[in-house]
Design a protein around this motif. Sequence first.
Motif, mmCIF file in Angstrom:
data_model
loop_
_atom_site.group_PDB
_atom_site.id
_atom_site.type_symbol
_atom_site.label_atom_id
_atom_site.label_comp_id
_atom_site.label_asym_id
_atom_site.label_seq_id
_atom_site.Cartn_x
_atom_site.Cartn_y
_atom_site.Cartn_z
ATOM 1 N N LEU A 49 4.699 26.552 -4.750
ATOM 2 C CA LEU A 49 6.122 26.373 -4.428
ATOM 3 C C LEU A 49 6.835 27.722 -4.331
ATOM 4 O O LEU A 49 7.702 27.912 -3.467
ATOM 5 C CB LEU A 49 6.792 25.483 -5.485
ATOM 6 C CG LEU A 49 6.303 24.031 -5.474
ATOM 7 C CD1 LEU A 49 6.817 23.286 -6.702
ATOM 8 C CD2 LEU A 49 6.731 23.325 -4.193
ATOM 9 N N VAL A 154 11.460 21.637 -10.380
ATOM 10 C CA VAL A 154 10.269 20.951 -10.897
ATOM 11 C C VAL A 154 10.550 20.533 -12.336
ATOM 12 O O VAL A 154 11.149 21.304 -13.096
ATOM 13 C CB VAL A 154 9.046 21.901 -10.897
ATOM 14 C CG1 VAL A 154 7.803 21.200 -11.432
ATOM 15 C CG2 VAL A 154 8.786 22.452 -9.498
ATOM 16 N N VAL A 216 8.871 16.952 -8.331
ATOM 17 C CA VAL A 216 9.215 18.102 -7.486
ATOM 18 C C VAL A 216 10.336 17.675 -6.539
ATOM 19 O O VAL A 216 10.154 16.760 -5.740
ATOM 20 C CB VAL A 216 7.986 18.568 -6.674
ATOM 21 C CG1 VAL A 216 8.341 19.778 -5.814
ATOM 22 C CG2 VAL A 216 6.815 18.895 -7.588
#
Length: 221
Positions: A49, A154, A216
């Motif tokens: 990410l 997250v 997420v």
Amino acid sequence: MDVLTDPARRFLAATAPEHTETQAEMADLADEWGFPIIGPEAGAVLRLLARLTDADRAFEFGSGFGYSATWFLRGGAGHVVCTEFDADEAERGVSFAAEGGYADRVTFEVGDAMETVDRYDGPFDVVLIDHQKERYADAYRAVLSKVRSGGVVVADNIARGPIDFGDLVDHFEAGEPLPDAAVDAQTRGVGEYVGTVRSDDAVETAVLPVGSGISVSTVVR
Ligand SMILES: C[S@@+](CC[C@H](N)C(=O)[O-])C[C@H]1O[C@@H](n2cnc3c(N)ncnc32)[C@H](O)[C@@H]1O
């Protein structure tokens, strides 16, 4: 309760990235202390990410000695704000950062993450929520306006950890009420968090069964 079959979990563990030397030392310390780090499978997602968002700035609610932060850094994040109640854990984090050569890329803030976040303006590219489960939704609300469009939030321990995953399944599958806060505040907190992000048009959310289960959310406003 484990959401993955044993072969699936073993496969994810076997195909996760190798630890760096410093991460391996951190994992050893986590074993010694019985301290819950996010682990390499979920760590690989943090790294991904950070890379996909071309992250410059990251913020964590609950950093311990900075293991999860090292995955953001491995994904190219420029700087991670680590927050930790426990001064000894933060001190270990500062030592690991010095030893690992990334001291200038992390800041350890000792104290309540919910207060620390108020002192930062953002914008953040990536955020990890991994502190008190009953405060996850509050953390999300506190940080959301500081996460840039396209940034990611997250949250860890969606399926495993100090929660009753069966209660969460019953809630989201059959509409059963979440446990009362007085009975199980942590399961309630995680359930409220998932409900909050799923119903918020500002983000798009995927729950992934890696590690202890992570939620997420990408900011789309
Ligand atoms: C699950 S551990 C964090 C693990 C870390 N993210 C990792 O994977 O390496 C949670 C940590 O959050 C800390 N913590 C809990 N509530 C906090 C708060 N409100 N502010 C700061 N730290 C907090 C605890 O002391 C603990 O060290």
